[in-house]
Design a protein around this motif. Sequence first.
Motif, PDB file in Angstrom:
ATOM      1  N   GLU A  62      30.141  48.175  30.859  1.00  0.00           N
ATOM      2  CA  GLU A  62      30.932  47.123  30.207  1.00  0.00           C
ATOM      3  C   GLU A  62      31.540  46.201  31.271  1.00  0.00           C
ATOM      4  N   ILE A  63      32.108  46.771  32.319  1.00  0.00           N
ATOM      5  CA  ILE A  63      32.657  45.964  33.420  1.00  0.00           C
ATOM      6  C   ILE A  63      31.544  45.075  33.976  1.00  0.00           C
ATOM      7  N   GLU A  64      30.402  45.687  34.162  1.00  0.00           N
ATOM      8  CA  GLU A  64      29.248  44.959  34.703  1.00  0.00           C
ATOM      9  C   GLU A  64      28.878  43.770  33.815  1.00  0.00           C
ATOM     10  N   ARG A  65      28.889  43.976  32.518  1.00  0.00           N
ATOM     11  CA  ARG A  65      28.556  42.928  31.548  1.00  0.00           C
ATOM     12  C   ARG A  65      29.516  41.738  31.661  1.00  0.00           C
ATOM     13  N   ARG A  66      30.753  42.032  32.021  1.00  0.00           N
ATOM     14  CA  ARG A  66      31.792  41.009  31.949  1.00  0.00           C
ATOM     15  C   ARG A  66      31.616  39.853  32.933  1.00  0.00           C
ATOM     16  N   TYR A  67      31.038  40.138  34.099  1.00  0.00           N
ATOM     17  CA  TYR A  67      30.884  39.038  35.073  1.00  0.00           C
ATOM     18  C   TYR A  67      30.031  37.926  34.473  1.00  0.00           C
TER      19      TYR A  67
ATOM     20  N   GLU B  77      39.421  51.888  35.958  1.00  0.00           N
ATOM     21  CA  GLU B  77      38.371  52.356  35.036  1.00  0.00           C
ATOM     22  C   GLU B  77      38.822  52.301  33.577  1.00  0.00           C
ATOM     23  N   LEU B  78      39.323  51.131  33.193  1.00  0.00           N
ATOM     24  CA  LEU B  78      39.816  50.957  31.828  1.00  0.00           C
ATOM     25  C   LEU B  78      38.683  50.722  30.833  1.00  0.00           C
ATOM     26  N   ALA B  79      37.503  50.506  31.359  1.00  0.00           N
ATOM     27  CA  ALA B  79      36.326  50.337  30.491  1.00  0.00           C
ATOM     28  C   ALA B  79      35.137  50.997  31.208  1.00  0.00           C
ATOM     29  N   PRO B  80      34.095  51.361  30.446  1.00  0.00           N
ATOM     30  CA  PRO B  80      32.906  51.970  31.069  1.00  0.00           C
ATOM     31  C   PRO B  80      32.281  51.028  32.104  1.00  0.00           C
TER      32      PRO B  80
ATOM     33  N   PHE C  66      46.919  29.836  33.652  1.00  0.00           N
ATOM     34  CA  PHE C  66      46.813  31.254  33.314  1.00  0.00           C
ATOM     35  C   PHE C  66      47.467  32.039  34.447  1.00  0.00           C
ATOM     36  N   ASP C  67      48.574  32.673  34.140  1.00  0.00           N
ATOM     37  CA  ASP C  67      49.262  33.532  35.095  1.00  0.00           C
ATOM     38  C   ASP C  67      48.706  34.934  34.836  1.00  0.00           C
ATOM     39  N   ARG C  68      47.751  35.332  35.634  1.00  0.00           N
ATOM     40  CA  ARG C  68      46.778  36.387  35.349  1.00  0.00           C
ATOM     41  C   ARG C  68      45.841  35.859  34.259  1.00  0.00           C
ATOM     42  N   SER C  69      44.739  36.564  34.054  1.00  0.00           N
ATOM     43  CA  SER C  69      43.691  35.969  33.221  1.00  0.00           C
ATOM     44  C   SER C  69      42.661  37.009  32.814  1.00  0.00           C
ATOM     45  N   HIS C  70      41.512  36.501  32.368  1.00  0.00           N
ATOM     46  CA  HIS C  70      40.374  37.371  32.048  1.00  0.00           C
ATOM     47  C   HIS C  70      39.880  38.127  33.287  1.00  0.00           C
ATOM     48  N   TYR C  71      40.281  37.699  34.461  1.00  0.00           N
ATOM     49  CA  TYR C  71      39.851  38.433  35.657  1.00  0.00           C
ATOM     50  C   TYR C  71      40.528  39.794  35.780  1.00  0.00           C
ATOM     51  N   GLU C  72      41.664  39.963  35.119  1.00  0.00           N
ATOM     52  CA  GLU C  72      42.262  41.297  35.098  1.00  0.00           C
ATOM     53  C   GLU C  72      41.280  42.324  34.532  1.00  0.00           C
ATOM     54  N   ASP C  73      40.442  41.871  33.627  1.00  0.00           N
ATOM     55  CA  ASP C  73      39.509  42.786  32.970  1.00  0.00           C
ATOM     56  C   ASP C  73      38.378  43.261  33.883  1.00  0.00           C
ATOM     57  N   VAL C  74      38.246  42.590  35.043  1.00  0.00           N
ATOM     58  CA  VAL C  74      37.283  43.095  36.040  1.00  0.00           C
ATOM     59  C   VAL C  74      37.998  43.454  37.349  1.00  0.00           C
ATOM     60  N   LEU C  75      39.330  43.420  37.331  1.00  0.00           N
ATOM     61  CA  LEU C  75      40.094  43.834  38.520  1.00  0.00           C
ATOM     62  C   LEU C  75      40.769  45.165  38.200  1.00  0.00           C
ATOM     63  N   ILE C  76      41.928  45.098  37.517  1.00  0.00           N
ATOM     64  CA  ILE C  76      42.547  46.374  37.128  1.00  0.00           C
ATOM     65  C   ILE C  76      41.566  47.142  36.228  1.00  0.00           C
TER      66      ILE C  76
END
Lengths: 287, 287
Positions: free
Chosen positions: B157-162, B151-154, B136-146
């Motif tokens: 929601e970010i908190e839920r993702r971990y 602030e692409l999500a509330p 994976f060149d970048r991954s699901h971790y982008e969703d908790v990084l960028i």
Amino acid sequence: MIAISQKHWTGDVAELLRVGDGFVLNDVDPKGTPGYERSKTHAAEDLASGAKQLDEYQERLFAQSRVDATNASVLLVLQAMDSAGKGGIVRHVVGSVDPQGVAITAFKKPTEEELAHDFLWRVDRRVPQPGIIGVFDRSHYEDVLIGRVRELAPADEIERRYGAINEFEKRVTDAGTRIVKVMLYISPDEQKERLMERLERPDKHWKYNPGDVDERELWPKYMAAYQTVFERTSTDHAPWFVVPANRKWYARIAVQHLILEALEEIDPQWPAATYDVEAEKQRLAAT
Amino acid sequence: MIAISQKHWTGDVAELLRVGDGFVLNDVDPKGTPGYERSKTHAAEDLASGAKQLDEYQERLFAQSRVDATNASVLLVLQAMDSAGKGGIVRHVVGSVDPQGVAITAFKKPTEEELAHDFLWRVDRRVPQPGIIGVFDRSHYEDVLIGRVRELAPADEIERRYGAINEFEKRVTDAGTRIVKVMLYISPDEQKERLMERLERPDKHWKYNPGDVDERELWPKYMAAYQTVFERTSTDHAPWFVVPANRKWYARIAVQHLILEALEEIDPQWPAATYDVEAEKQRLAAT
């Protein structure tokens, strides 16, 4: 014309290997090395120098696609009897470039879902995107090879497919994909040796399948089916190349050359910046 | 333990790079070469010798999967700031093995279809199949990084993702995939140099994006987001490794080593024949 300037060739390889009018598969010598008069040792060096050319072409092609500057791609279609060396081509020729720019599809026996669609459905979905070198390890041609030999479809359906393939390949070519169709041609004796080696080496057992011998027993029927494929589908937009493959080292430099020629025709260039380079230097310097 | 027997290491690399309790990203030296005391020249040799080991492991793993003898696969997750060398890892480490056994996914900005699903939907679909080394060149971790920094999500929601990530990775691991999570860690100065080089060389312009400077300006926020990622998602089943990457040659041998260790734990063997070898020899000989 970088590829054509490859000094190790003594003739126009593509021309020597291309299937044209009056082509007869049976006249091809699987031990031959058309256009190449150097030894196996030299072939390894020549493959390495070709890999460097391929590398740059591939990166340029990929770069163009990243900035939407091209719709060009390359599709290598590999067909052959078992053990003819398809895997070696993928490994040693295609494998020399950046894997990020390559998409390999190994077509297996169709699934139920695939069988429920037209035979080109699963193939169309795997046509390489712009900037990519695609490889079909087996392809839609199985549907007129094993399909014909094993009578997996009615005769008129098989008959229909040649025209459908030509139309499909024309559409794909018009959309920007250079199709390089290669049949790796080995002799039955060579295949016997290679299959026997797989049986003799425990680390090769997994590559052997009892079905390989069943197919081998139909060799003349397969060769007749290939001959028909060549007569019906070697077109101006997507010609066939028959590559003698008893000598693996020859097959590899020959296929490498064919890919290089396709890229040479595309002639990809480093794309111009889509932003103001000087302004960006200043922005970056200020950080 | 082939990988660990690699003689060029002076320490347990995996242990040195693993994110454990009390890990502080800011304490890592991006110029460091933990566990390695040889020079850049030696690193090239060591990378080549590791490539041979990787090659055999990969082929064994692939072979096992062909006869349904394994559900094992490897997934390398690569995360980093721009220009940290993800592409070089794919090219020079993963690119040394047979491309038929590799599946690379470069995750981009999500499409509309992807955004309509849970953030793990597109990721789950790209988990490598048995026998494959996935990247994976970048991954699901982008969703908790960028995702966090921009602030692409509330926030909730970010908190839920971990937690969702940990559960997802546990399921994937239980199903047979070894996950190797790598953050390539460069310094801001090193990034500046590398981005400047892209601006100075026309053949590198395509690799530069004005957005890179925008992200660069958020460096401290990204580092804080990474620190949180490490604290929340470096688990026993899928630990994080932070690899100093100012020296590309170090990052490459280190990541190669981590993949080797994952394969070593799988310990793939040449699969036994699923047919009667002697009977097949006779059948083949008779043709």
